[in-house]
Scaffold this active site. Structure first.
Site, PDB file in Angstrom:
ATOM      1  CG  HIS A 101       1.017  13.973  14.935  1.00 52.42           C
ATOM      2  ND1 HIS A 101       1.486  14.229  13.655  1.00 52.42           N
ATOM      3  CD2 HIS A 101      -0.130  14.695  15.031  1.00 52.42           C
ATOM      4  CE1 HIS A 101       0.663  15.053  13.041  1.00 52.42           C
ATOM      5  NE2 HIS A 101      -0.328  15.352  13.846  1.00 52.42           N
TER       6      HIS A 101
ATOM      7  CG  ASP B 175       1.345  22.330  16.722  1.00 52.64           C
ATOM      8  OD1 ASP B 175       0.453  23.178  16.570  1.00 52.64           O
ATOM      9  OD2 ASP B 175       1.143  21.116  16.604  1.00 52.64           O
TER      10      ASP B 175
ATOM     11  CD  GLU C  78       5.084  13.771  13.317  1.00 53.79           C
ATOM     12  OE1 GLU C  78       4.172  12.963  13.596  1.00 53.79           O
ATOM     13  OE2 GLU C  78       5.057  14.478  12.300  1.00 53.79           O
TER      14      GLU C  78
ATOM     15  CG  ASN D   3       1.572  10.192  12.759  1.00 53.33           C
ATOM     16  OD1 ASN D   3       0.844  10.899  13.474  1.00 53.33           O
ATOM     17  ND2 ASN D   3       2.727  10.616  12.294  1.00 53.33           N
TER      18      ASN D   3
HETATM   19  C1  F6R Z   1      -2.101  21.132  15.229  1.00 53.14           C
HETATM   20  C2  F6R Z   1      -1.831  19.883  15.941  1.00 53.14           C
HETATM   21  C3  F6R Z   1      -1.855  18.580  15.221  1.00 53.14           C
HETATM   22  C4  F6R Z   1      -3.251  18.296  14.642  1.00 53.14           C
HETATM   23  C5  F6R Z   1      -3.278  16.956  13.926  1.00 53.14           C
HETATM   24  C6  F6R Z   1      -4.623  16.694  13.294  1.00 53.14           C
HETATM   25  O1  F6R Z   1      -1.996  22.240  16.102  1.00 53.14           O
HETATM   26  O2  F6R Z   1      -1.569  19.926  17.116  1.00 53.14           O
HETATM   27  O3  F6R Z   1      -1.499  17.549  16.103  1.00 53.14           O
HETATM   28  O4  F6R Z   1      -4.177  18.298  15.692  1.00 53.14           O
HETATM   29  O5  F6R Z   1      -2.286  16.930  12.948  1.00 53.14           O
HETATM   30  O6  F6R Z   1      -4.845  17.616  12.279  1.00 53.14           O
HETATM   31  P1  F6R Z   1      -6.248  17.695  11.524  1.00 53.14           P
HETATM   32  O7  F6R Z   1      -7.242  18.192  12.506  1.00 53.14           O
HETATM   33  O8  F6R Z   1      -6.007  18.680  10.405  1.00 53.14           O
HETATM   34  O9  F6R Z   1      -6.556  16.317  11.051  1.00 53.14           O
END
Ligand code: F6R
Length: 241
Positions: free
Chosen positions: A138, A67, A143, A136
């Protein structure tokens, strides 16, 4: 689902790097799906170390990131382009032409995002997908919602995600409201998935992912349907299992 509980963050990072390195040793032309965020930083540091010690070679590897924020230039310090170069690509020998990171198209032409999925298919599909998980639930930036998208698309970030990611920006107002993300279908097509989870704030999402009902309101729960998924969690993230 295969579950590995790591002692701590360092152990988690070493184990994750070990799995990625094994995949690359087994298949020098491996297609890797990569995540950003705080959680995989330690894994990238370990992979860089292994590369410097000549234990792994990324010369023929192809990468696809999950992403990218909309409306941030690749040079912006919080963009995922910048993150990937800073934490990984600058220090290893992945060839520039083999690096793929989704790009925002300001006209929001949905078809142009499908080009990303086409490139993944043309590369032979993802062999190993590395994932993190949002508090959450995701995955990528898919989301929680009443529906999910299959392919790469532009998405409105949830308030939870904007708040969680505001820690990287000077003020919450600076956090982009939209992102381009691979869809759940693209992720589920990977031959093998490892999901990294660290910290207490991930415990409920990890519980839902492993033992909850499969629901689009917790996108990670769909991973229960995948044939080869390993959860790599530290003790805090695994505390509700
Ligand atoms: C980022 C991604 C997101 C993160 C998630 C957790 O490329 O795919 O799904 O893996 O938001 O983020 P952290 O590791 O910062 O808690």
């Amino acid at each position: 689902m295969n579950i590995i509980i790591a002692e701590n963050y360092q152990d988690l990072s070493e184990k994750a790097a070990g799995i990625v390195a094994e995949e690359v040793k087994r298949n020098q032309q491996a297609v890797l799906g990569l995540a950003t965020g705080s959680t995989p930083e330690g894994m990238y540091a370990q992979l860089v170390k292994m590369f410097q010690e000549k234990k792994v070679d990324f010369n023929s590897v192809v990468t696809f990131n999950l992403d990218e924020y909309a409306c941030l230039s690749p040079e912006h310090a919080q963009s995922y382009h910048y993150y990937m170069h800073q934490h990984f690509f600058e220090h290893v020998n992945v060839r520039d032409e083999n690096i793929h990171i989704p790009c925002y198209n300001d006209k929001n032409i949905a078809d142009s995002y499908l080009e990303y999925d086409r490139m993944i298919s043309e590369a032979g599909g993802i062999d190993l997908q590395v994932l993190g998980i949002g508090g959450n639930g995701h995955i990528g930036f898919n989301e929680p919602n009443n529906y999910l998208h299959t392919h790469t698309h532009l998405i409105d970030l949830s308030e939870d995600t904007i708040e969680a990611n505001s820690r990287f920006f000077d003020s919450p107002g600076e956090v982009p409201r939209q992102a381009v993300t691979m869809g759940m279908g693209s992720i589920m097509d990977a031959l093998k998935i490892i999901l990294l989870a660290s910290g207490k704030n991930k415990a409920r999402a990890v519980q839902g992912m492993c033992t909850g009902k499969i629901t689009t309101n917790l996108p990670a729960s769909l991973l229960q349907l995948h044939r080869d998924i390993t959860l790599l969690a530290d003790k805090e993230a695994a505390s509700l299992l």
